[in-house]
Motif scaffolding. Structure first.
Motif, PDB file in Angstrom:
ATOM      1  N   VAL A  30       0.837  -1.199   0.000  1.00 20.70           N
ATOM      2  CA  VAL A  30       0.000   0.000   0.000  1.00 20.70           C
ATOM      3  C   VAL A  30       0.872   1.250   0.000  1.00 20.70           C
ATOM      4  N   TYR A  33       2.311   1.265  -3.733  1.00 20.79           N
ATOM      5  CA  TYR A  33       1.360   1.399  -4.841  1.00 20.79           C
ATOM      6  C   TYR A  33       0.139   2.249  -4.529  1.00 20.79           C
ATOM      7  N   GLY A  34      -0.050   2.591  -3.278  1.00 21.17           N
ATOM      8  CA  GLY A  34      -1.235   3.357  -2.900  1.00 21.17           C
ATOM      9  C   GLY A  34      -2.339   2.458  -2.377  1.00 21.17           C
ATOM     10  N   GLU A  35      -3.345   3.084  -1.843  1.00 20.16           N
ATOM     11  CA  GLU A  35      -4.445   2.365  -1.192  1.00 20.16           C
ATOM     12  C   GLU A  35      -5.145   1.375  -2.120  1.00 20.16           C
ATOM     13  N   ARG A  36      -5.111   1.645  -3.420  1.00 18.83           N
ATOM     14  CA  ARG A  36      -5.778   0.737  -4.368  1.00 18.83           C
ATOM     15  C   ARG A  36      -5.221  -0.686  -4.313  1.00 18.83           C
ATOM     16  N   ALA A  37      -3.993  -0.846  -3.810  1.00 14.29           N
ATOM     17  CA  ALA A  37      -3.360  -2.177  -3.765  1.00 14.29           C
ATOM     18  C   ALA A  37      -3.889  -3.044  -2.626  1.00 14.29           C
ATOM     19  N   ARG A  38      -4.456  -2.437  -1.593  1.00 13.94           N
ATOM     20  CA  ARG A  38      -4.860  -3.207  -0.408  1.00 13.94           C
ATOM     21  C   ARG A  38      -5.814  -4.364  -0.754  1.00 13.94           C
ATOM     22  N   ALA A  39      -6.827  -4.078  -1.532  1.00 17.77           N
ATOM     23  CA  ALA A  39      -7.860  -5.079  -1.814  1.00 17.77           C
ATOM     24  C   ALA A  39      -7.373  -6.238  -2.675  1.00 17.77           C
ATOM     25  N   THR A  40      -6.281  -6.053  -3.381  1.00 15.44           N
ATOM     26  CA  THR A  40      -5.817  -7.104  -4.294  1.00 15.44           C
ATOM     27  C   THR A  40      -4.480  -7.718  -3.890  1.00 15.44           C
TER      28      THR A  40
END
Length: 81
Positions: A30, A33-40
């Protein structure tokens, strides 16, 4: 999808330690790559059967890894150190 695969000796980590690896690794991705990486983000902690792996041509066991380096067999120590 960010992916990390940790291979550890079987029995060397408890459930809390495995959870820490998953959590910290996810947080690292995270951060990068930023918060967008958390879910994947996928983190896999695999336990390798005792004696099923080695380093430098020597088969290792959990008992060997837990030994004090001073007590190890001299033939398995690095001769340059």
């Amino acid at each position: 999808m960010p992916f990390a695969n940790f291979k550890v000796p079987a029995g060397s980590l408890d459930e809390k330690q495995k959870a820490t690896i998953v959590t910290r690794t996810t947080e690292l991705y995270v951060e990068i790559y930023g918060e967008r990486a958390r879910a994947t983000t996928l983190v896999l902690v695999e336990e390798v059967t005792d004696g099923g792996w080695g380093i430098g041509g020597n088969v290792l066991t959990l008992a060997m890894l837990q030994q004090d380096p001073e007590q190890q067999d001299p033939e398995q120590q690095d001769p340059e150190h």
